[in-house]
Design a protein around this motif. Structure first.
Motif, PDB file in Angstrom:
ATOM      1  N   ILE A  35      -7.764-162.785  47.410  1.00 54.27           N
ATOM      2  CA  ILE A  35      -8.494-163.990  47.016  1.00 54.27           C
ATOM      3  C   ILE A  35      -9.942-163.846  47.461  1.00 54.27           C
ATOM      4  CG2 ILE A  35      -8.648-166.491  47.275  1.00 54.27           C
ATOM      5  CD1 ILE A  35      -5.634-166.450  47.930  1.00 54.27           C
ATOM      6  N   GLU A  36     -10.852-163.860  46.508  1.00 52.96           N
ATOM      7  CA  GLU A  36     -12.266-163.653  46.812  1.00 52.96           C
ATOM      8  C   GLU A  36     -12.828-164.836  47.601  1.00 52.96           C
ATOM      9  OE1 GLU A  36     -15.963-161.850  44.344  1.00 52.96           O
ATOM     10  OE2 GLU A  36     -15.017-163.622  43.479  1.00 52.96           O
ATOM     11  N   PRO A  37     -13.424-164.574  48.760  1.00 54.50           N
ATOM     12  CA  PRO A  37     -14.004-165.672  49.541  1.00 54.50           C
ATOM     13  C   PRO A  37     -15.112-166.381  48.761  1.00 54.50           C
ATOM     14  CG  PRO A  37     -13.851-163.664  50.857  1.00 54.50           C
ATOM     15  CD  PRO A  37     -13.558-163.275  49.441  1.00 54.50           C
ATOM     16  N   GLY A  38     -15.168-167.668  48.916  1.00 53.12           N
ATOM     17  CA  GLY A  38     -16.225-168.426  48.271  1.00 53.12           C
ATOM     18  C   GLY A  38     -15.871-168.922  46.890  1.00 53.12           C
ATOM     19  N   THR A  39     -15.274-168.055  46.066  1.00 53.65           N
ATOM     20  CA  THR A  39     -14.948-168.446  44.695  1.00 53.65           C
ATOM     21  C   THR A  39     -13.476-168.794  44.520  1.00 53.65           C
ATOM     22  OG1 THR A  39     -14.416-166.216  43.915  1.00 53.65           O
ATOM     23  CG2 THR A  39     -16.740-166.870  43.898  1.00 53.65           C
ATOM     24  N   GLY A  40     -12.609-168.189  45.345  1.00 45.49           N
ATOM     25  CA  GLY A  40     -11.172-168.383  45.175  1.00 45.49           C
ATOM     26  C   GLY A  40     -10.607-167.630  43.996  1.00 45.49           C
ATOM     27  N   ALA A  41     -11.416-166.781  43.380  1.00 41.41           N
ATOM     28  CA  ALA A  41     -10.976-166.015  42.215  1.00 41.41           C
ATOM     29  C   ALA A  41     -10.141-164.818  42.657  1.00 41.41           C
ATOM     30  CB  ALA A  41     -12.191-165.537  41.420  1.00 41.41           C
ATOM     31  N   PRO A  42      -9.208-164.373  41.816  1.00 41.77           N
ATOM     32  CA  PRO A  42      -8.434-163.173  42.150  1.00 41.77           C
ATOM     33  C   PRO A  42      -9.319-161.936  42.103  1.00 41.77           C
ATOM     34  CG  PRO A  42      -7.914-163.910  39.930  1.00 41.77           C
ATOM     35  CD  PRO A  42      -8.780-164.971  40.535  1.00 41.77           C
ATOM     36  N   LEU A  43      -9.090-161.030  43.041  1.00 41.52           N
ATOM     37  CA  LEU A  43      -9.871-159.804  43.144  1.00 41.52           C
ATOM     38  C   LEU A  43      -8.889-158.648  43.277  1.00 41.52           C
ATOM     39  CD1 LEU A  43     -12.739-158.524  43.551  1.00 41.52           C
ATOM     40  CD2 LEU A  43     -12.353-158.806  46.009  1.00 41.52           C
ATOM     41  N   ALA A  44      -8.827-157.782  42.276  1.00 40.37           N
ATOM     42  CA  ALA A  44      -7.838-156.703  42.250  1.00 40.37           C
ATOM     43  C   ALA A  44      -8.506-155.351  42.451  1.00 40.37           C
ATOM     44  CB  ALA A  44      -7.073-156.713  40.932  1.00 40.37           C
ATOM     45  N   SER A  45      -7.781-154.449  43.119  1.00 40.24           N
ATOM     46  CA  SER A  45      -8.294-153.110  43.368  1.00 40.24           C
ATOM     47  C   SER A  45      -7.116-152.157  43.529  1.00 40.24           C
ATOM     48  CB  SER A  45      -9.156-153.096  44.636  1.00 40.24           C
ATOM     49  OG  SER A  45      -9.661-151.799  44.888  1.00 40.24           O
ATOM     50  N   ARG A  46      -7.339-150.892  43.220  1.00 42.23           N
ATOM     51  CA  ARG A  46      -6.303-149.881  43.440  1.00 42.23           C
ATOM     52  C   ARG A  46      -6.370-149.388  44.878  1.00 42.23           C
ATOM     53  NH1 ARG A  46      -6.000-144.909  39.417  1.00 42.23           N
ATOM     54  NH2 ARG A  46      -5.084-146.558  38.114  1.00 42.23           N
ATOM     55  N   VAL A  47      -5.197-149.239  45.512  1.00 42.86           N
ATOM     56  CA  VAL A  47      -5.130-148.761  46.892  1.00 42.86           C
ATOM     57  C   VAL A  47      -4.038-147.703  47.011  1.00 42.86           C
ATOM     58  CG1 VAL A  47      -6.000-150.876  47.961  1.00 42.86           C
ATOM     59  CG2 VAL A  47      -3.553-150.661  47.495  1.00 42.86           C
ATOM     60  N   GLY A  48      -4.230-146.776  47.940  1.00 43.76           N
ATOM     61  CA  GLY A  48      -3.169-145.850  48.296  1.00 43.76           C
ATOM     62  C   GLY A  48      -2.111-146.591  49.092  1.00 43.76           C
ATOM     63  N   VAL A  49      -0.853-146.166  48.965  1.00 41.79           N
ATOM     64  CA  VAL A  49       0.255-146.900  49.572  1.00 41.79           C
ATOM     65  C   VAL A  49       1.217-145.943  50.271  1.00 41.79           C
ATOM     66  CG1 VAL A  49       2.243-148.397  49.102  1.00 41.79           C
ATOM     67  CG2 VAL A  49       0.123-148.733  47.840  1.00 41.79           C
ATOM     68  N   MET A  63     -13.587-151.166  55.720  1.00 35.36           N
ATOM     69  CA  MET A  63     -14.084-152.489  56.087  1.00 35.36           C
ATOM     70  C   MET A  63     -15.301-152.877  55.250  1.00 35.36           C
ATOM     71  SD  MET A  63     -11.892-153.353  58.308  1.00 35.36           S
ATOM     72  CE  MET A  63     -12.623-154.816  59.040  1.00 35.36           C
ATOM     73  N   LEU A  64     -15.870-151.910  54.525  1.00 40.67           N
ATOM     74  CA  LEU A  64     -17.035-152.188  53.690  1.00 40.67           C
ATOM     75  C   LEU A  64     -16.655-152.683  52.297  1.00 40.67           C
ATOM     76  CD1 LEU A  64     -19.160-149.018  54.579  1.00 40.67           C
ATOM     77  CD2 LEU A  64     -19.223-151.279  55.660  1.00 40.67           C
ATOM     78  N   SER A  65     -15.375-152.591  51.950  1.00 43.33           N
ATOM     79  CA  SER A  65     -14.960-152.960  50.597  1.00 43.33           C
ATOM     80  C   SER A  65     -14.780-154.467  50.465  1.00 43.33           C
ATOM     81  CB  SER A  65     -13.648-152.254  50.237  1.00 43.33           C
ATOM     82  OG  SER A  65     -12.593-152.743  51.042  1.00 43.33           O
ATOM     83  N   ALA A  66     -14.920-154.946  49.238  1.00 42.15           N
ATOM     84  CA  ALA A  66     -14.807-156.382  48.981  1.00 42.15           C
ATOM     85  C   ALA A  66     -13.402-156.895  49.252  1.00 42.15           C
ATOM     86  CB  ALA A  66     -15.210-156.678  47.534  1.00 42.15           C
ATOM     87  N   HIS A  67     -12.378-156.105  48.904  1.00 41.43           N
ATOM     88  CA  HIS A  67     -11.018-156.603  49.093  1.00 41.43           C
ATOM     89  C   HIS A  67     -10.627-156.657  50.568  1.00 41.43           C
ATOM     90  CE1 HIS A  67     -10.800-152.260  48.123  1.00 41.43           C
ATOM     91  NE2 HIS A  67      -9.853-152.207  49.021  1.00 41.43           N
ATOM     92  N   THR A  68     -11.234-155.811  51.415  1.00 34.91           N
ATOM     93  CA  THR A  68     -10.953-155.911  52.847  1.00 34.91           C
ATOM     94  C   THR A  68     -11.505-157.214  53.408  1.00 34.91           C
ATOM     95  OG1 THR A  68     -11.038-153.504  53.055  1.00 34.91           O
ATOM     96  CG2 THR A  68     -11.214-154.788  55.081  1.00 34.91           C
ATOM     97  N   GLY A  69     -12.732-157.542  53.032  1.00 31.50           N
ATOM     98  CA  GLY A  69     -13.298-158.813  53.464  1.00 31.50           C
ATOM     99  C   GLY A  69     -12.476-159.993  52.983  1.00 31.50           C
TER     100      GLY A  69
END
Length: 256
Positions: A35-49, A63-69
């Protein structure tokens, strides 16, 4: 008169649980939605698992990525797993996990175990795992939505696909030694497990994880989930289970 709405959700059975566990344990990557801070919009990204011993997903993110924040501001997230194959991508199984993300503090037992298991599955991540701006997160599943293909929808509870906490500590102590032993001395057995129990091609397989339900194998561009004939009740049963499976696999191949 309108007809009552048909319930498209099937009753969860053993086959659905096994498929869910296979999708989670076999995943090399996934789509993480936060959930994107400030907007509440969904924020999707590919991650290793990778997965922890109990089956909870593990991710390594900067820690520099948007989804980490986004995860640090609101730990609620969703992880979509399942690789499409040939043909219609919507005809292939996938699972969406509703989770809460937990950042693992560097140097703790949970973080050390997560790092070990993640790098076993994703060895190329060693290039950046130690950098100061990268952190491991454990995604704590609360529930899951499983789509096994057209007309095969299930809703799963956490307990359907996550093992009890007691197993984590017991398996963690000797897991890496068992993995190192199998990879150094029994690569032929690993290839047999993949071939006979996993119906997987090729022979360059290594073991990347053991857990109460089974083992995870990996080749350069593939993964393979192998289930034990029955769930282990303790880590002491691991060796006998591996020996039993090797005997069964060799006997079956000799009878062909």
């Amino acid at each position: 008169m309108t007809e009552p709405k048909k319930d498209v959700i099937r009753e969860t059975d053993a086959e659905a649980v096994r498929l869910a566990k296979t999708l989670i344990r076999s995943a090399r990557f996934g789509a993480l939605a936060a959930i994107e801070p400030g907007t509440g919009a969904p924020l999707a990204s590919r991650v290793g698992v990778a997965t922890d011993i109990d089956g909870a997903p593990l991710i390594l993110i900067s820690m520099l990525s948007a989804h980490t924040g986004a995860l640090l501001a609101d730990p609620r997230c969703s992880l979509l797993l399942g690789e499409p194959g040939k043909g219609d991508p919507l005809a292939h199984p996938r699972i969406s996990l509703a989770c809460r993300a937990l950042r693992l503090e560097r140097g703790t037992a949970d973080q050390i175990r997560a790092e070990r298991r993640y790098l076993n599955r994703n060895p190329k991540a060693k290039l950046y795992a130690g950098l100061g701006d990268f952190s491991f997160f454990r995604l704590e599943p609360e529930r899951a939505s499983l789509n096994g293909g057209f007309g095969k929808a299930f809703l799963l509870d956490r307990g359907d696909f996550i093992a009890g906490a007691a197993f984590v500590e017991e398996f963690a102590g000797g897991e890496q030694a068992a993995l190192d032993h199998m990879n150094a001395d029994h690569r032929d057995a690993l290839a047999l497990y993949a071939r006979h129990f996993g119906r997987a091609e090729g022979g360059d397989w290594i073991a990347t994880g053991f857990d109460p339900d089974g083992m995870d194998l990996a080749a350069p561009d593939a993964t393979c989930r192998i289930f034990f004939p029955r769930p282990l009740q303790s880590a002491r049963e691991l060796r006998s289970a591996l020996v039993e499976m090797a005997k069964a696999g060799r006997a079956a191949e000799q009878d062909r």
